[in-house]
Motif scaffolding. Sequence first.
Motif, PDB file in Angstrom:
ATOM      1  N   ALA A   1       0.831  -1.209   0.000  1.00 35.85           N
ATOM      2  CA  ALA A   1       0.000   0.000   0.000  1.00 35.85           C
ATOM      3  C   ALA A   1       0.868   1.262   0.000  1.00 35.85           C
ATOM      4  CB  ALA A   1      -0.936   0.000   1.192  1.00 35.85           C
TER       5      ALA A   1
ATOM      6  N   SER B   1      -2.913  -0.405  -5.865  1.00 39.59           N
ATOM      7  CA  SER B   1      -3.684  -0.146  -4.645  1.00 39.59           C
ATOM      8  C   SER B   1      -5.037  -0.845  -4.627  1.00 39.59           C
ATOM      9  CB  SER B   1      -3.894   1.359  -4.465  1.00 39.59           C
ATOM     10  OG  SER B   1      -4.706   1.866  -5.510  1.00 39.59           O
ATOM     11  N   SER B   2      -5.391  -1.530  -5.701  1.00 40.04           N
ATOM     12  CA  SER B   2      -6.690  -2.201  -5.743  1.00 40.04           C
ATOM     13  C   SER B   2      -6.676  -3.447  -4.866  1.00 40.04           C
ATOM     14  CB  SER B   2      -7.062  -2.571  -7.179  1.00 40.04           C
ATOM     15  OG  SER B   2      -6.173  -3.555  -7.657  1.00 40.04           O
ATOM     16  N   PRO B   3      -7.832  -3.819  -4.301  1.00 41.21           N
ATOM     17  CA  PRO B   3      -7.882  -5.018  -3.451  1.00 41.21           C
ATOM     18  C   PRO B   3      -7.716  -6.283  -4.282  1.00 41.21           C
ATOM     19  CG  PRO B   3     -10.073  -4.126  -3.757  1.00 41.21           C
ATOM     20  CD  PRO B   3      -9.120  -3.151  -4.383  1.00 41.21           C
ATOM     21  N   GLU B   4      -7.486  -7.398  -3.585  1.00 42.00           N
ATOM     22  CA  GLU B   4      -7.309  -8.679  -4.259  1.00 42.00           C
ATOM     23  C   GLU B   4      -8.603  -9.059  -4.979  1.00 42.00           C
ATOM     24  OE1 GLU B   4      -6.601 -13.319  -3.016  1.00 42.00           O
ATOM     25  OE2 GLU B   4      -5.945 -11.746  -1.673  1.00 42.00           O
TER      26      GLU B   4
END
Length: 143
Positions: A2, A74-77
């Motif tokens: 992050a 920065s995108s979630p899994e």
Amino acid sequence: MAALATAVNILGMLFLAHAVYSAYEHSLLPSSSTPTAASYILPQALDPKVNLPLDITLETLFSVFLLCAGVVLSSPELKPIQWNVWAGRLERSKEAREIKEVGVGGGNPYAGLEERAGFLDIRAASRGFEEWRQQQDGGKIES
């Protein structure tokens, strides 16, 4: 990860702000106000009135690339595409089994569909009707 994404996004924003400011300053120069040759490819409405130098164009493209990379980092899994894999992972997770408020949590993500008010189980209703009919007929089944 992050922190890296945040740093890439900040760097991309700085480069983009500098490129926009440079393009604005370049448009104010007297040499940039001379008319450019008309383009044969673009329509007149889309033809740029000012030709930007190559370094400003490259800086703009580089900043957009950095911003895109920062957003992706920065995108979630991503979740699995198959619903059964996703629901299995969700049921196995400890957080999903905890009931946080009424109607939220509890393991099976589809349990709310089966336990909702007004849900009619047709098979159980038909079995109940069949039992009632047999009681009314005295155990005789007519065809």
